[in-house]
Motif scaffolding. Structure first.
Motif, PDB file in Angstrom:
ATOM      1  N   MET A   1      -4.024 -19.958 -32.899  1.00  0.00           N
ATOM      2  CA  MET A   1      -3.547 -21.209 -31.883  1.00  0.00           C
ATOM      3  C   MET A   1      -3.432 -22.151 -31.894  1.00  0.00           C
ATOM      4  O   MET A   1      -3.057 -22.479 -31.707  1.00  0.00           O
ATOM      5  N   SER A   2      -3.983 -22.502 -33.503  1.00  0.00           N
ATOM      6  CA  SER A   2      -3.957 -24.724 -33.734  1.00  0.00           C
ATOM      7  C   SER A   2      -2.651 -24.411 -33.742  1.00  0.00           C
ATOM      8  O   SER A   2      -2.301 -25.608 -34.053  1.00  0.00           O
TER       9      SER A   2
ATOM     10  N   ASP B   1     -15.373 -30.766 -24.394  1.00  0.00           N
ATOM     11  CA  ASP B   1     -14.900 -31.472 -24.797  1.00  0.00           C
ATOM     12  C   ASP B   1     -15.531 -31.833 -26.252  1.00  0.00           C
ATOM     13  O   ASP B   1     -14.924 -32.471 -27.072  1.00  0.00           O
ATOM     14  N   ARG B   2     -16.603 -30.626 -26.728  1.00  0.00           N
ATOM     15  CA  ARG B   2     -17.258 -31.171 -27.813  1.00  0.00           C
ATOM     16  C   ARG B   2     -17.387 -29.340 -28.377  1.00  0.00           C
ATOM     17  O   ARG B   2     -17.777 -28.648 -27.828  1.00  0.00           O
TER      18      ARG B   2
ATOM     19  N   SER C   1     -10.623  -7.210 -30.953  1.00  0.00           N
ATOM     20  CA  SER C   1     -11.138  -8.495 -31.989  1.00  0.00           C
ATOM     21  C   SER C   1     -12.483  -8.837 -31.723  1.00  0.00           C
ATOM     22  O   SER C   1     -12.703  -8.932 -30.543  1.00  0.00           O
ATOM     23  N   ASP C   2     -13.241  -8.747 -32.589  1.00  0.00           N
ATOM     24  CA  ASP C   2     -14.929  -9.667 -32.333  1.00  0.00           C
ATOM     25  C   ASP C   2     -14.543 -10.534 -33.242  1.00  0.00           C
ATOM     26  O   ASP C   2     -15.711 -11.494 -32.995  1.00  0.00           O
ATOM     27  N   ASP C   3     -13.484 -11.621 -33.418  1.00  0.00           N
ATOM     28  CA  ASP C   3     -13.585 -12.740 -32.976  1.00  0.00           C
ATOM     29  C   ASP C   3     -14.056 -13.549 -33.126  1.00  0.00           C
ATOM     30  O   ASP C   3     -13.096 -14.301 -31.561  1.00  0.00           O
ATOM     31  N   GLN C   4     -15.219 -14.633 -33.008  1.00  0.00           N
ATOM     32  CA  GLN C   4     -15.600 -15.093 -31.670  1.00  0.00           C
ATOM     33  C   GLN C   4     -15.631 -16.441 -32.372  1.00  0.00           C
ATOM     34  O   GLN C   4     -14.831 -17.679 -30.903  1.00  0.00           O
ATOM     35  N   SER C   5     -14.363 -16.868 -33.041  1.00  0.00           N
ATOM     36  CA  SER C   5     -13.605 -18.672 -32.716  1.00  0.00           C
ATOM     37  C   SER C   5     -12.495 -18.573 -31.400  1.00  0.00           C
ATOM     38  O   SER C   5     -11.727 -19.603 -31.562  1.00  0.00           O
ATOM     39  N   ILE C   6     -12.283 -16.986 -30.878  1.00  0.00           N
ATOM     40  CA  ILE C   6     -11.151 -17.050 -29.781  1.00  0.00           C
ATOM     41  C   ILE C   6     -12.097 -18.095 -28.683  1.00  0.00           C
ATOM     42  O   ILE C   6     -11.680 -18.431 -28.172  1.00  0.00           O
ATOM     43  N   PHE C   7     -13.424 -18.475 -28.805  1.00  0.00           N
ATOM     44  CA  PHE C   7     -13.944 -19.653 -27.659  1.00  0.00           C
ATOM     45  C   PHE C   7     -14.468 -20.693 -28.604  1.00  0.00           C
ATOM     46  O   PHE C   7     -15.308 -22.010 -28.449  1.00  0.00           O
ATOM     47  N   ALA C   8     -13.904 -20.921 -29.759  1.00  0.00           N
ATOM     48  CA  ALA C   8     -13.805 -21.877 -30.508  1.00  0.00           C
ATOM     49  C   ALA C   8     -12.708 -23.467 -30.173  1.00  0.00           C
ATOM     50  O   ALA C   8     -12.204 -23.487 -31.105  1.00  0.00           O
ATOM     51  N   TRP C   9     -12.828 -23.838 -28.538  1.00  0.00           N
ATOM     52  CA  TRP C   9     -11.713 -24.920 -28.542  1.00  0.00           C
ATOM     53  C   TRP C   9     -12.189 -26.217 -27.582  1.00  0.00           C
ATOM     54  O   TRP C   9     -13.223 -26.189 -27.527  1.00  0.00           O
ATOM     55  N   ILE C  10     -11.634 -26.563 -27.733  1.00  0.00           N
ATOM     56  CA  ILE C  10     -12.028 -27.993 -26.941  1.00  0.00           C
ATOM     57  C   ILE C  10     -11.436 -28.576 -26.334  1.00  0.00           C
ATOM     58  O   ILE C  10      -9.602 -28.402 -26.416  1.00  0.00           O
TER      59      ILE C  10
ATOM     60  N   ALA D   1      -3.215 -25.706 -26.621  1.00  0.00           N
ATOM     61  CA  ALA D   1      -3.616 -26.732 -26.879  1.00  0.00           C
ATOM     62  C   ALA D   1      -4.958 -27.323 -26.841  1.00  0.00           C
ATOM     63  O   ALA D   1      -5.322 -28.123 -28.033  1.00  0.00           O
ATOM     64  N   SER D   2      -5.352 -26.782 -25.801  1.00  0.00           N
ATOM     65  CA  SER D   2      -6.764 -26.475 -26.809  1.00  0.00           C
ATOM     66  C   SER D   2      -7.587 -26.828 -28.337  1.00  0.00           C
ATOM     67  O   SER D   2      -8.856 -26.769 -28.366  1.00  0.00           O
ATOM     68  N   PHE D   3      -6.743 -25.723 -28.876  1.00  0.00           N
ATOM     69  CA  PHE D   3      -6.969 -25.546 -30.257  1.00  0.00           C
ATOM     70  C   PHE D   3      -6.366 -26.303 -31.771  1.00  0.00           C
ATOM     71  O   PHE D   3      -6.769 -26.288 -32.588  1.00  0.00           O
TER      72      PHE D   3
END
Length: 420
Positions: free
Chosen positions: A189-190, A354-355, A237-246, A268-270
């Motif tokens: 995503m980034s 935002d964090r 996918s069980d990749d929980q980095s999909i929730f690691a956005w800001i 853009a959130s990634f």
């Protein structure tokens, strides 16, 4: 898939629509000019394409393919019947594979100065080609990409320029030149975070191949397309980095204070998540041998089990994800903030989006996994709603629609959440 052929007399011809057994072919990557400049399928069929500026790109690709020993080539502007919605949907869902299976990709950068040195000059790094959503898959998919400047002179290959391209795009060289299997959702995503597309929906559709996803195209759905993309990723996918956005701290003060759903609104959130990778689940009650727990989406929200650490007395929790920043040591994990919005526990929304926090679960004692339901905010209501009171409550009423036999969820008071 239709392919082009440059005949000895310089004329172009099209193959029939091929289903299987494609001959070796080259493929063009470029940025579109005004629609009136680009050659369409109709222009080729009625022999008017030569009058357009974009015809030079097509001829160039054909000539380069011939020099490389190939008879056939593909160009997106004129090999797809865009008036046929079924064909367009099939093409977009197949396009990453078409680029990946091409023998060679010729990337024409119309705004790069001739004789530009990509190692020292900004012309290459600032090319519009690196800002467009569709060119991401065109960079990653093909095994061989050759870049050309505005005067058709060779700049270099993806392999030769991998370190420069990695610095421009934020894509690690191992993913530029190899398999994406080890790239996390957040990382992929980034790579699209600073790219843009003409149509809102296309920022999701241009990522289908990057995630090996197939889904229907619905132009007019706008931001909902990116939500659907995330739904499809979660199914496989069980990749929980999909929730690691800001979100940007100054982008929307309302959602930072009052809460937001668990899925991002756009890539853009990634933009600050390029170093977030998958990791084993923190050990704790409710988790088997550090294995990541499954999660799923239904009409109530996102359901998953996470270790929750209550902080203070504001019904706020740190939820520890099975991912981490590569800048930390292997035992660390990424965590995000949730607030309990239910009377008896179990339903949450994300706050302080935002964090992200970096935590060491090993220093937190015994962790207990809790089954949670992370609520979605409604996309339509998100645009229309004004400021919402923090800590408010909501009731959802099911109202039968006798015309369609459907049920709709209507928010009566307080926080807006429900179907996305």
């Amino acid at each position: 898939m239709r392919l082009l052929q440059l005949k000895p007399d310089g004329e172009l011809s099209l193959t029939r629509d091929l289903i299987n057994d494609f001959p070796p072919y080259a493929i063009l990557s470029h940025t579109w000019g005004p629609d009136t400049d680009e050659v369409t399928l109709g222009d080729l069929l009625d022999k008017t394409g030569k009058r357009k500026i974009g015809y030079d790109k097509i001829r160039f690709c054909g000539e380069q393919a011939r020099r490389s020993g190939m008879e056939y080539f593909w160009v997106d502007t004129c090999c797809i019947d865009k008036s046929n919605s079924t064909e367009l949907a099939e093409a977009i869902n197949s396009m990453y594979n078409w680029y990946r299976e091409a023998q060679i990709c010729f990337a024409y950068l119309a705004d790069v100065t001739p004789n530009d040195d990509p190692y020292t000059s900004s012309s290459f790094a600032e090319s519009r080609w690196f800002t467009r959503g569709w060119t991401l898959q065109e960079l990653i998919g093909p095994s061989e990409v050759i870049f050309f400047a505005s005067d058709w002179t060779r700049i270099g290959t993806k392999h030769e320029l991998s370190s420069v391209i990695s610095g421009i795009t934020g894509i690690p060289e191992r993913f530029l030149l190899g398999d994406l299997a080890e790239a996390s959702v957040a990382q992929r995503m980034s790579w699209a975070a600073k790219r843009n597309t003409t149509k809102v929906e296309d920022i999701a559709y241009c990522l289908l191949g990057i995630f090996d996803i197939r889904m229907p195209l619905i132009y007019g759905e706008r931001e909902r397309a990116f939500r659907r993309l995330q739904d499809e990723i979660i199914k496989v996918s069980d990749d929980q980095s999909i929730f690691a956005w800001i979100v940007d701290s100054d982008a929307d003060t309302t959602i930072i204070k009052d809460g937001i759903g668990p899925l991002a609104r756009s890539p853009a959130s990634f933009k600050r998540s390029g170093n977030i990778i998958q990791a084993s689940a923190p050990r704790g009650d409710g988790c088997l041998l550090g294995v990541r727990t499954p999660f799923a989406i239904n009409n109530k929200g996102l359901h998953l089990a996470l270790p929750l650490l209550q902080v203070g007395e504001k019904r706020e929790f740190l939820a520890v994800l099975s991912c981490r920043d590569t800048a930390t040591t292997s035992e660390h994990r990424t965590a995000l903030w949730l607030v309990d919005i239910s009377a008896n526990g179990g339903r949450y929304m994300r706050v302080k989006p935002d964090r992200l926090e970096d935590v060491n679960p090993d220093s937190m004692g015994k962790l207990n996994y809790q089954a949670i339901c992370a609520q979605f905010e409604n996309l339509r209501d998100r645009r229309e709603a004004g400021s919402r009171a923090a800590g408010g409550s909501a009731r959802l009423e099911r109202v039968a629609d006798p015309r369609k036999g459907l049920y709709v969820l209507r928010t009566l008071i307080g926080l807006v959440f429900g179907l996305g």
